[in-house]
Write a protein that holds these residues in place. Structure first.
Motif, PDB file in Angstrom:
ATOM      1  N   UNK C  92      91.080 -36.984  22.672  1.00 30.24           N
ATOM      2  CA  UNK C  92      90.343 -37.369  21.463  1.00 30.24           C
ATOM      3  C   UNK C  92      89.491 -38.619  21.719  1.00 30.24           C
ATOM      4  N   UNK C  93      88.407 -38.745  20.929  1.00 24.40           N
ATOM      5  CA  UNK C  93      87.574 -39.955  20.905  1.00 24.40           C
ATOM      6  C   UNK C  93      86.956 -40.319  22.250  1.00 24.40           C
ATOM      7  N   UNK C  94      86.641 -39.319  23.039  1.00 25.97           N
ATOM      8  CA  UNK C  94      85.996 -39.600  24.328  1.00 25.97           C
ATOM      9  C   UNK C  94      84.478 -39.623  24.177  1.00 25.97           C
ATOM     10  N   UNK C  95      83.818 -40.272  25.124  1.00 30.59           N
ATOM     11  CA  UNK C  95      82.355 -40.277  25.181  1.00 30.59           C
ATOM     12  C   UNK C  95      81.933 -39.799  26.569  1.00 30.59           C
ATOM     13  N   UNK C  96      81.174 -38.721  26.603  1.00 32.07           N
ATOM     14  CA  UNK C  96      80.669 -38.203  27.878  1.00 32.07           C
ATOM     15  C   UNK C  96      79.146 -38.258  27.859  1.00 32.07           C
ATOM     16  N   UNK C 111      94.953 -24.177  37.807  1.00 28.40           N
ATOM     17  CA  UNK C 111      94.446 -25.413  37.192  1.00 28.40           C
ATOM     18  C   UNK C 111      93.637 -26.126  38.246  1.00 28.40           C
ATOM     19  N   UNK C 112      92.324 -26.144  38.090  1.00 29.56           N
ATOM     20  CA  UNK C 112      91.502 -26.737  39.154  1.00 29.56           C
ATOM     21  C   UNK C 112      90.531 -27.786  38.630  1.00 29.56           C
ATOM     22  N   UNK C 113      90.599 -28.083  37.317  1.00 30.67           N
ATOM     23  CA  UNK C 113      89.682 -29.060  36.746  1.00 30.67           C
ATOM     24  C   UNK C 113      90.461 -30.246  36.159  1.00 30.67           C
ATOM     25  N   UNK C 114      89.780 -31.349  35.853  1.00 34.77           N
ATOM     26  CA  UNK C 114      90.477 -32.574  35.430  1.00 34.77           C
ATOM     27  C   UNK C 114      91.096 -32.499  34.028  1.00 34.77           C
ATOM     28  N   UNK C 115      92.078 -33.379  33.825  1.00 41.11           N
ATOM     29  CA  UNK C 115      92.651 -33.612  32.511  1.00 41.11           C
ATOM     30  C   UNK C 115      92.285 -35.039  32.119  1.00 41.11           C
ATOM     31  N   UNK C 116      91.510 -35.169  31.045  1.00 38.78           N
ATOM     32  CA  UNK C 116      91.002 -36.474  30.627  1.00 38.78           C
ATOM     33  C   UNK C 116      91.756 -36.908  29.369  1.00 38.78           C
ATOM     34  N   UNK C 117      92.245 -38.173  29.353  1.00 35.61           N
ATOM     35  CA  UNK C 117      93.016 -38.684  28.220  1.00 35.61           C
ATOM     36  C   UNK C 117      92.156 -38.996  26.997  1.00 35.61           C
ATOM     37  N   UNK C 118      92.677 -39.833  26.100  1.00 32.75           N
ATOM     38  CA  UNK C 118      91.959 -40.236  24.891  1.00 32.75           C
ATOM     39  C   UNK C 118      91.137 -41.500  25.155  1.00 32.75           C
ATOM     40  N   UNK C 119      90.084 -41.693  24.334  1.00 32.86           N
ATOM     41  CA  UNK C 119      89.253 -42.903  24.401  1.00 32.86           C
ATOM     42  C   UNK C 119      88.699 -43.174  25.793  1.00 32.86           C
ATOM     43  N   UNK C 120      88.367 -42.125  26.507  1.00 35.36           N
ATOM     44  CA  UNK C 120      87.802 -42.291  27.853  1.00 35.36           C
ATOM     45  C   UNK C 120      86.277 -42.260  27.759  1.00 35.36           C
ATOM     46  N   UNK C 121      85.620 -43.118  28.526  1.00 32.39           N
ATOM     47  CA  UNK C 121      84.155 -43.103  28.610  1.00 32.39           C
ATOM     48  C   UNK C 121      83.744 -42.737  30.032  1.00 32.39           C
TER      49      UNK C 121
END
Lengths: 173, 173, 173
Positions: C92-96, C111-121
């Motif tokens: 949640x609340x990420x900025x890409x 599973x071959x792609x990333x797992x991105x957490x919350x509030x990540x830019x």
């Protein structure tokens, strides 16, 4: 033709069917358009060739100059932002990712773009600039900038991100 | 106007005719759309200005905020993925390649994008971020990230790929 | 829904109205298309899901595989050239930003792609490759390449351009 679709299917674990690849993947569409554009270009219909290439760019986000020579079973994955210049040559069985540029670095009108061998993989965002040669089987990492020849079988590393130190004062003590 | 087309023709050895540049190159089209969008923006028709800019983005893959100020005889080559922010300024006779970003790094609502001088060349994939200044005649290499002022005439080098050593055991012995 | 638009409005000082964001920004459009595509994908209508995703890619220049899982209030800024792979997950609340890739590095079908957490830019042009984890609140700089886990709260620096020395002879003397 099936050969070409098979190359994609073998390569991409996310592809569920040949129909998906044929109708919905931008890579094969861009390559088919380029085959048409290149025939027109070779017959010196430059304007018409460019119309086809520009249409393909609009549909796929992939920009291949009609003059470029592409080998067989080329896989273009995702492809957005890919640029291949007029005098570039690409061998057979290569894989190019989105954001790759095979571009020029000087304004020499004769040969100013790279020559890429067979079985070469170029990662996303990598820029290969100038009339250099990439040897067979070479791999170029994401976001790397290449301005010199790369020998066959070599791997070119790109700019890996580095963790900003959380506690720089410890490093000093 | 001819001035503008001439700038492209002189610059690009792959261009065969003015007609090709005018009708088929995405760069000139994006710049013409931007001139319209900027007039609308200056008259505070923000929504309409953005409609024009968004249409241009869809047609060309080039995203220029209507608020940006662009100088004369600007050449945008290939252009896909180029992003120019609202408060960016670009001087005369510049060359910008595809994948370049003139973006912000902080959320300052006043001036948060770069000011680029005259005769500046910014290579493909380079990101220029923040309210900094690029001096006249500077050159910025492909994929370089710039977050500080660049003096006039300077060259900024980017991240060149390095060959992975083929035989690391030799290095150890 | 308003929640989602508010996230954009708070984030972007160039946004003049909600209408502008809703009708003219490519990011929200790509995310709405993805919500539809992801429902179709989950119901195993793979071909139809891909039709929606491919349409969205053509309209927005943003390529999100229907299988990817995106969190709430995600902001995609500019977006051109953004690629998110099939097994990627974003909190949640990420900025890409535009030009970011959440991609694979090996051909593992699970599973071959990333797992991105919350509030990540994740800054423009950054490539995050492989089944790694980006911790909550991490920031990744423009054009950085990430192939290892990033701890929560960390900052990953990218490849800053360096000034070419103007007078190398002085350095020697």
């Amino acid at each position: 033709m099936m050969d070409f679709l098979r190359a994609y299917k073998n390569y991409d674990p996310a592809a569920k069917s040949y129909a998906e690849i044929f109708f919905l993947y931008p890579g094969p569409r861009a390559i088919l358009c380029h085959r048409v554009a290149h025939v027109l270009y070779s017959a010196k219909f430059y304007f018409l060739a460019r119309v086809v290439a520009e249409f393909s760019r609009w549909i796929t986000g992939i920009e291949i100059h009609p003059g470029a020579r592409l080998g067989r079973r080329l896989v273009i994955d995702h492809g957005l932002g890919l640029v291949i210049g007029e005098t570039a040559e690409v061998g057979d069985d290569c894989i190019l990712f989105h954001g790759v540029t095979l571009g020029g670095s000087k304004f020499d009108p004769v040969k100013r773009h790279p020559t890429v061998g067979n079985h070469v993989l170029i990662g996303t965002g990598a820029k290969v600039l100038g009339p250099l040669t990439i040897g067979d089987g070479a791999k170029i990492a994401a976001n790397a900038v290449v301005v010199k020849d790369v020998p066959a079988g070599a791997t070119v590393l790109g700019p890996l991100g580095v963790l900003k130190e959380q506690a720089p004062q410890e490093a000093r003590s």
